[in-house]
Design an enzyme around this catalytic site. Structure first.
Site, short mmCIF file in Angstrom:
data_model
loop_
_atom_site.label_atom_id
_atom_site.label_comp_id
_atom_site.label_asym_id
_atom_site.label_seq_id
_atom_site.Cartn_x
_atom_site.Cartn_y
_atom_site.Cartn_z
N GLY A 151 11.38 10.69 18.21
CA GLY A 151 12.66 10.37 18.63
C GLY A 151 11.80 9.41 19.70
O GLY A 151 12.18 8.20 19.91
N GLU A 168 6.80 13.36 12.57
CA GLU A 168 7.54 13.96 11.40
C GLU A 168 7.11 14.54 10.45
O GLU A 168 7.30 15.60 9.18
CB GLU A 168 8.66 12.76 10.74
CG GLU A 168 9.75 12.56 12.35
CD GLU A 168 9.29 11.59 13.54
OE1 GLU A 168 7.74 11.42 13.63
OE2 GLU A 168 9.90 11.20 13.91
N ALA A 172 12.89 15.30 18.79
CA ALA A 172 14.22 15.55 18.31
C ALA A 172 15.15 16.53 18.75
O ALA A 172 13.41 17.36 19.21
CB ALA A 172 14.73 15.04 16.90
N GLU A 232 10.50 6.88 19.02
CA GLU A 232 11.21 5.47 18.12
C GLU A 232 12.04 4.81 19.11
O GLU A 232 12.11 3.78 19.73
CB GLU A 232 12.30 6.55 16.96
CG GLU A 232 11.33 6.58 16.63
CD GLU A 232 12.19 7.00 15.01
OE1 GLU A 232 12.72 8.13 14.95
OE2 GLU A 232 12.66 6.69 14.03
#
Ligand SMILES: NC(=O)c1ccc[n+]([C@@H]2O[C@H](COP(=O)([O-])OP(=O)(O)OC[C@H]3O[C@@H](n4cnc5c(N)ncnc54)[C@H](O)[C@@H]3O)[C@@H](O)[C@H]2O)c1
Length: 697
Positions: free
Chosen positions: A102, A125, A63, A105
């Site tokens: 991310g 994370e 991210a 993901e």
């Protein structure tokens, strides 16, 4: 299209390419681009399958963390993942470089994943005090099973492509161009009429556990210690457990909610602070980005003792040959055998193979002839902590090394300028202060001397990163940043004992605060005689530590120190003899003992450190409060989730700390506790160290 995301058509296959250098972070504009690209490829009747990949050197590596402090903007990654997963044509993610956070993901929302051999895949994370917030906790266990998913999410460590293939996280490893490999794979999926594999629907890896959900506790148990007192690991475990019995859409919502709570929480803010501070620390005024670095291909280490051995290992570990110089053959052999023993321990732990040990030992060449430094590009001195010896060594290095060699000292306390002055090239001299054990501890204080040249400094920073260290540039003073602040803490720790606390109470307060170890357990581990000898040389006394040493209680190495150690055990237990000795010392000094609360212990230990940190900033010994935080998190076990001492100070409030210190100064008459000018000023302005740093930047 936003320009950050493009579509290329290769026959019936659409290739969506994210191009947001350097790491293709998923910032808002990228998410918009991905949404539109997938919508358009989905609507296009001529498109039979879609490949998602990236330009430049990596797949999406996460991210955009700078967006974390701003209000969320749609589409969220969750929206994108749902959009991608529900597409009725095969979607293939072609991974390379890093597929992290991310990035992984979004790959998990695709129907197939293929990866280049060197790809690293992970959900880091947790390292920022967060959990994966876009389906990671729900999709990963469905794909790789609970045990591995839990280990990956709670450690945050990435795994290599080969392991990902074995686990079923990816479907294939490809060679060559990611887009071309993605297209070829997509064509095979179409030709073989393979069904679309939506990770959310998978059941086989969780079936057994779903029938016996109580077994989840066993898997979680392996991680509970790491989770102690921390919000994120506990939230991650809870979310992971939902995969067993909560419908996925509800679980995804719950995961998002937890992510948002963690993101707004103090622990994650502190961890993000350290993340950015670490990156900031390598930026040094006066050292331009395009300064020409000196090439480091060959290193020499002087001294094969505790530090020299560990320092040498760092270089051998990354394939850089090291010449290890000692005064005598027996000391040399002893040093080399300790290194080999350490490597062998790694083999028994499964972290290294036999051939790695052979290779690394092969890179280490021992000698008792200091003239062997002639080929070294970098020399690191790690001999006894005595100025005359250091001066003599540097005098020799000056004569024996090449003109462009970088000369570094590992001194803990001595004046780097004076050491540099024993050469005719002080511009090539600096401190590289490693921490013990030097092959393990990540912190490296890079001590900039008065005359250290910018290219020498930049070279040291670069080499530090090459060997996996976290470098922080500091100035010259007694103890530099870390040990100077530690000293402020040690003095108070001893005083607390004299005033009424016992070693396990002081240590207990600090471990509860989040340190892995308190000052007395740490002293026992390092050896109490080291400080004792140093104090004797300086003509100062630490009543209790010195009394222990006078009774040959040096810590773990003598099975007795502040604590008692059973043979072979590193866990000390309180010793009634030590308690008597402390009580007697208080009496001798005319101090009336009193019970001391945990809160007072913490404030007495941490606030003087913060005060010293403020002085260090005033003097320009550290450039930024964040640098001090990085030093304490990486070198001294300050809990990362508290963000380091200066960030912690900001959170407590500088006015409160100023007042407590002033009170302490008044009560004890010890002027070291007088609040530093910088602390006083910022407190009066109702400001923080962090705000002051940002303003100055
Ligand atoms: N031990 C720590 O925790 C620690 C941490 C950071 C920095 N340091 C610093 O690192 C340096 C070394 O500390 P250490 O703990 O490794 O000491 P040590 O006593 O374990 O090792 C010093 C080694 O240097 C060798 N030596 C002495 N003079 C020499 C010379 N002229 N040429 C070649 N070798 C010589 C000795 O034989 C010995 O093996 C000191 O400056 C110390 O302050 C130590």
């Amino acid at each position: 299209m936003t320009g950050l995301v493009g579509i290329q058509q290769d026959g019936e296959i659409a290739v969506i390419v994210v191009d947001n250098p350097p790491v293709n972070a998923l910032k808002h504009a990228v998410r918009l681009g991905i949404r539109d690209a997938f919508a358009s490829a989905n609507d296009d009747k001529t498109v039979a399958a879609i490949v998602l990949t990236c330009a430049s050197r990596t797949f999406i590596a996460g991210a955009d963390i700078t967006e974390f402090d701003k209000p969320p903007q749609s589409p969220s990654l969750i929206d994108l993942n749902a959009q991608i997963e529900n597409i009725g044509k095969p979607v293939v993610a072609a991974l390379f470089g890093a597929a992290l956070g991310g990035g992984l993901e979004i790959a998990l929302a695709c129907h197939f994943r293929i990866a280049a051999p060197a790809t690293r895949l992970g959900l880091p994370e947790i390292k920022l005090g967060l959990i994966p917030g876009a389906g990671g906790t729900q999709r990963l266990p469905r794909l790789v099973g609970m045990e591995k998913a839990t280990a990956m999410i709670l450690s945050g460590d990435p795994i290599p492509a080969k392991e990902a293939l074995a686990l079923g996280l990816i479907d294939e490893i490809f060679e060559g161009d990611p887009a071309a490999a993605g297209v070829a794979f997509a064509r095979r999926v179409i030709a073989e009429k393979r069904p679309l594999r939506r990770v959310r629907d998978l059941d086989d890896k969780l079936k057994e556990l779903r029938a016996h959900p109580d077994k989840f506790a066993e898997i979680a148990a392996a991680h509970v210690k790491r989770a102690r007192g921390l919000d994120a690991p506990n939230a991650a475990l809870e979310a992971l457990r939902w995969t067993l019995d909560v419908p996925i859409d509800q679980a995804l919502e719950g995961e998002r909610k937890k992510f948002m709570e963690l993101r707004a929480g103090e622990q994650s803010k502190a961890q993000r602070h350290i993340f950015f501070a670490e990156r900031e620390a390598v930026k040094v005024p006066g050292v331009s980005k395009d300064v020409k670095l000196r090439d480091i291909k060959q290193v020499a280490v002087i001294g094969a003792g505790t530090m020299g051995g560990g320092i040498s290992m760092n270089f051998a570990n990354v394939g850089i040959p090291v010449t290890v110089v000692e005064t005598a053959e027996d000391a040399l052999q002893r040093g080399l055998s300790v290194i080999e023993k350490n490597y062998r321990i790694s083999v028994t732990r499964g972290a290294l193979r036999d051939e790695d040990v052979t290779k690394r030992m092969g890179l280490l060449k021992g000698t008792t002839d200091i003239a062997a430094v002639k080929d070294a590009d970098l020399v690191i001195e790690a001999v006894f902590e005595e100025m005359p010896i250091k001066r003599e060594v540097f005098g020799k290095l000056d004569k024996l090394t090449r003109a462009d060699a970088v000369l570094a000292t590992n001194t803990s306390y001595l004046d780097v300028n004076e050491i540099a002055a024993s050469t005719a090239r002080p511009e090539s001299v600096l401190g590289m202060h490693f921490f013990s054990p030097a092959n393990v501890m990540r912190l490296l204080e890079i001590v900039r001397g008065e005359k250290t040249a910018p290219d020498v400094l930049a070279t040291a920073i670069t080499v530090a990163r090459r060997i996996g260290k976290v470098p922080v540039v500091v100035g010259v003073c007694h103890g530099f940043v870390g040990n100077r602040m530690l000293r402020a803490r040690s003095i108070e720790a001893e005083k607390l004992l004299l005033e009424g606390a016992l070693p396990h109470e002081v240590d207990g307060a600090l471990t509860e605060f989040g340190f892995p170890m308190g000052p007395f357990a740490m002293g026992d581990l390092a050896g109490l005689d080291v400080g004792w000898r140093m104090r004797k040389a300086q003509g100062i006394r630490a009543e209790i530590a010195d009394t222990l040493c006078e009774q040959s209680r040096y810590g773990q190495k003598t099975s007795k120190g502040f604590y008692l150690y059973e043979p072979g055990s590193r866990a000390g237990r309180p010793d009634p003899e030590v308690e008597q000795l402390i009580v007697a010392a208080s009496k001798r000094l005319g101090i009336t003992r009193r019970p001391i609360e945990k809160k007072e212990i913490i404030e007495r230990l941490i606030f003087p450190m913060i005060n010293e940190g403020a002085r260090i900033l005033e003097e320009g010994i550290a450039l930024r409060s964040g640098d001090i935080d990085v030093i304490w998190v990486y070198g001294y076990g300050f809990p990362r989730w508290r963000g380091g001492p200066m960030f912690y100070a900001d959170k407590i409030g500088l006015a409160y700390i100023r007042d407590r210190l002033a009170e302490l100064a008044k009560k004890t008459g010890d002027n070291r506790h007088e609040p530093a000018a910088l602390l006083t000023r910022l407190a009066a302005e109702n400001s923080t160290f962090d705000a002051a740093q940002k303003k100055a930047a």
